[in-house]
Each structure stands twice: as C-alpha cells, then as structure tokens.
Scaffold this motif. Sequence first.
Motif, mmCIF file in Angstrom:
data_model
loop_
_atom_site.group_PDB
_atom_site.id
_atom_site.type_symbol
_atom_site.label_atom_id
_atom_site.label_comp_id
_atom_site.label_asym_id
_atom_site.label_seq_id
_atom_site.Cartn_x
_atom_site.Cartn_y
_atom_site.Cartn_z
ATOM 1 N N GLY A 10 4.256 4.580 -14.495
ATOM 2 C CA GLY A 10 2.822 4.475 -14.668
ATOM 3 C C GLY A 10 2.055 4.252 -13.384
ATOM 4 O O GLY A 10 0.825 4.231 -13.390
ATOM 5 N N PHE A 11 2.749 4.089 -12.254
ATOM 6 C CA PHE A 11 2.091 3.877 -10.973
ATOM 7 C C PHE A 11 2.044 5.171 -10.179
ATOM 8 O O PHE A 11 2.954 5.978 -10.232
ATOM 9 C CB PHE A 11 2.821 2.815 -10.140
ATOM 10 C CG PHE A 11 2.446 1.416 -10.498
ATOM 11 C CD1 PHE A 11 1.716 0.628 -9.631
ATOM 12 C CD2 PHE A 11 2.841 0.866 -11.711
ATOM 13 C CE1 PHE A 11 1.369 -0.678 -9.960
ATOM 14 C CE2 PHE A 11 2.504 -0.431 -12.049
ATOM 15 C CZ PHE A 11 1.764 -1.202 -11.184
ATOM 16 N N GLY A 12 1.004 5.366 -9.437
ATOM 17 C CA GLY A 12 0.863 6.497 -8.531
ATOM 18 C C GLY A 12 0.023 6.033 -7.359
ATOM 19 O O GLY A 12 -0.626 4.996 -7.409
ATOM 20 N N CYS A 13 0.046 6.810 -6.309
ATOM 21 C CA CYS A 13 -0.706 6.447 -5.118
ATOM 22 C C CYS A 13 -2.092 7.069 -5.192
ATOM 23 O O CYS A 13 -2.243 8.270 -5.267
ATOM 24 C CB CYS A 13 0.028 6.940 -3.871
ATOM 25 S SG CYS A 13 -0.716 6.346 -2.346
ATOM 26 N N ASP A 14 -3.095 6.224 -5.194
ATOM 27 C CA ASP A 14 -4.491 6.674 -5.220
ATOM 28 C C ASP A 14 -4.993 6.661 -3.779
ATOM 29 O O ASP A 14 -5.498 5.671 -3.293
ATOM 30 C CB ASP A 14 -5.330 5.736 -6.091
ATOM 31 C CG ASP A 14 -6.766 6.192 -6.193
ATOM 32 O OD1 ASP A 14 -7.042 7.378 -5.924
ATOM 33 O OD2 ASP A 14 -7.617 5.368 -6.551
ATOM 34 N N HIS A 15 -4.798 7.761 -3.096
ATOM 35 C CA HIS A 15 -5.150 7.807 -1.663
ATOM 36 C C HIS A 15 -6.264 8.737 -1.380
ATOM 37 O O HIS A 15 -6.917 9.360 -2.022
ATOM 38 C CB HIS A 15 -3.951 8.167 -0.796
ATOM 39 C CG HIS A 15 -3.142 9.302 -1.310
ATOM 40 N ND1 HIS A 15 -3.026 10.485 -0.657
ATOM 41 C CD2 HIS A 15 -2.404 9.452 -2.448
ATOM 42 C CE1 HIS A 15 -2.231 11.305 -1.346
ATOM 43 N NE2 HIS A 15 -1.863 10.688 -2.430
ATOM 44 N N VAL A 70 0.843 -1.193 0.000
ATOM 45 C CA VAL A 70 0.000 0.000 0.000
ATOM 46 C C VAL A 70 0.881 1.247 0.000
ATOM 47 O O VAL A 70 2.087 1.168 0.235
ATOM 48 C CB VAL A 70 -0.951 0.028 1.219
ATOM 49 C CG1 VAL A 70 -1.913 -1.157 1.184
ATOM 50 C CG2 VAL A 70 -0.187 0.019 2.525
ATOM 51 N N CYS A 71 0.277 2.394 -0.244
ATOM 52 C CA CYS A 71 1.045 3.635 -0.260
ATOM 53 C C CYS A 71 0.276 4.755 0.426
ATOM 54 O O CYS A 71 -0.941 4.691 0.572
ATOM 55 C CB CYS A 71 1.379 4.036 -1.691
ATOM 56 S SG CYS A 71 -0.071 4.368 -2.702
ATOM 57 N N THR A 72 1.030 5.768 0.836
ATOM 58 C CA THR A 72 0.419 6.963 1.418
ATOM 59 C C THR A 72 0.683 8.189 0.565
ATOM 60 O O THR A 72 0.022 9.197 0.716
ATOM 61 C CB THR A 72 0.930 7.220 2.852
ATOM 62 O OG1 THR A 72 2.353 7.274 2.837
ATOM 63 C CG2 THR A 72 0.468 6.107 3.796
ATOM 64 N N ASP A 73 1.692 8.109 -0.339
ATOM 65 C CA ASP A 73 1.963 9.208 -1.267
ATOM 66 C C ASP A 73 2.719 8.679 -2.488
ATOM 67 O O ASP A 73 3.201 7.557 -2.491
ATOM 68 C CB ASP A 73 2.728 10.354 -0.593
ATOM 69 C CG ASP A 73 4.100 9.946 -0.087
ATOM 70 O OD1 ASP A 73 4.953 9.562 -0.915
ATOM 71 O OD2 ASP A 73 4.315 10.004 1.140
ATOM 72 N N ASP A 74 2.796 9.499 -3.533
ATOM 73 C CA ASP A 74 3.390 9.074 -4.799
ATOM 74 C C ASP A 74 4.870 8.692 -4.690
ATOM 75 O O ASP A 74 5.371 7.951 -5.529
ATOM 76 C CB ASP A 74 3.212 10.149 -5.863
ATOM 77 C CG ASP A 74 1.788 10.232 -6.375
ATOM 78 O OD1 ASP A 74 1.023 9.265 -6.183
ATOM 79 O OD2 ASP A 74 1.431 11.270 -6.969
ATOM 80 N N SER A 75 5.574 9.171 -3.658
ATOM 81 C CA SER A 75 6.997 8.822 -3.522
ATOM 82 C C SER A 75 7.184 7.329 -3.263
ATOM 83 O O SER A 75 8.269 6.795 -3.452
ATOM 84 C CB SER A 75 7.645 9.637 -2.396
ATOM 85 O OG SER A 75 7.147 9.227 -1.136
ATOM 86 N N GLN A 76 6.131 6.635 -2.847
ATOM 87 C CA GLN A 76 6.208 5.197 -2.584
ATOM 88 C C GLN A 76 5.822 4.370 -3.808
ATOM 89 O O GLN A 76 5.740 3.146 -3.723
ATOM 90 C CB GLN A 76 5.302 4.849 -1.403
ATOM 91 C CG GLN A 76 5.741 5.519 -0.112
ATOM 92 C CD GLN A 76 4.743 5.340 1.012
ATOM 93 O OE1 GLN A 76 3.541 5.207 0.782
ATOM 94 N NE2 GLN A 76 5.238 5.332 2.233
ATOM 95 N N CYS A 77 5.576 5.034 -4.927
ATOM 96 C CA CYS A 77 5.188 4.345 -6.171
ATOM 97 C C CYS A 77 6.082 4.845 -7.301
ATOM 98 O O CYS A 77 5.689 5.714 -8.081
ATOM 99 C CB CYS A 77 3.731 4.623 -6.504
ATOM 100 S SG CYS A 77 2.587 4.084 -5.232
ATOM 101 N N THR A 78 7.291 4.293 -7.378
ATOM 102 C CA THR A 78 8.257 4.771 -8.366
ATOM 103 C C THR A 78 8.168 4.021 -9.696
ATOM 104 O O THR A 78 8.797 4.421 -10.663
ATOM 105 C CB THR A 78 9.695 4.658 -7.827
ATOM 106 O OG1 THR A 78 9.975 3.268 -7.545
ATOM 107 C CG2 THR A 78 9.862 5.492 -6.557
ATOM 108 N N ALA A 79 7.421 2.935 -9.746
ATOM 109 C CA ALA A 79 7.288 2.163 -10.984
ATOM 110 C C ALA A 79 6.575 3.017 -12.037
ATOM 111 O O ALA A 79 5.612 3.720 -11.730
ATOM 112 C CB ALA A 79 6.495 0.886 -10.731
#
Length: 89
Positions: A84-89, A73-82
């Motif tokens: 095309g991935f972003g954090c949908d929070h 899971v993620c809390t912000d976009d910095s945790q989704c570096t792949a």
Amino acid sequence: MIGQCTFVDGFSVCATPCVDDMACIVGFTECAGVDDLGNSICSALPCYGAVEGQPCEIAGFGQIGVCTDGECVCTDDSQCTAMGFGCDH
C-alpha cells in the motif's frame, strides 16, 4: 499502559507515558518526547532506528523509504516495498 490522550504542540494525540525506554516499542520509539504538560512520552526514533543512508524497514511490513537526514524518504517506488506504500515524488 498502551497509550493515553494528551496534547503535543497543541494537537490532541495518543501517546504512551514513560519513565524509561521500557514502556516504548523497541526499535521504533524511545522515552524522549514530552507532552504540553511536561510529561514524558514515547516518541519515534529518527528513521525508526535505521542508520543514515540505510532502508527504513518495519519487520513484517516492509521498507518505507531510506534514512535521509533523520527522516524516511524515497526517490522511487523501489524504496517503498510495504503493501500500500508508494513514493510520492
């Protein structure tokens, strides 16, 4: 064999049959799943093998979250570096 069509929880899915972890993708799946007919299949490792609190990373692809209670899971976009991935929070 790479995979076959089977049913898991009533849904048609592609799965890799297995007798042990040798048929599964090292670091991502293990021979711990079962289809609706009782056949052993490869299933995803919790957090794709990441330790609780550590980044969920796929080599050559990037981070897709942080391991929290066995889920990535993620809390912000910095945790989704792949890509095309972003954090949908």
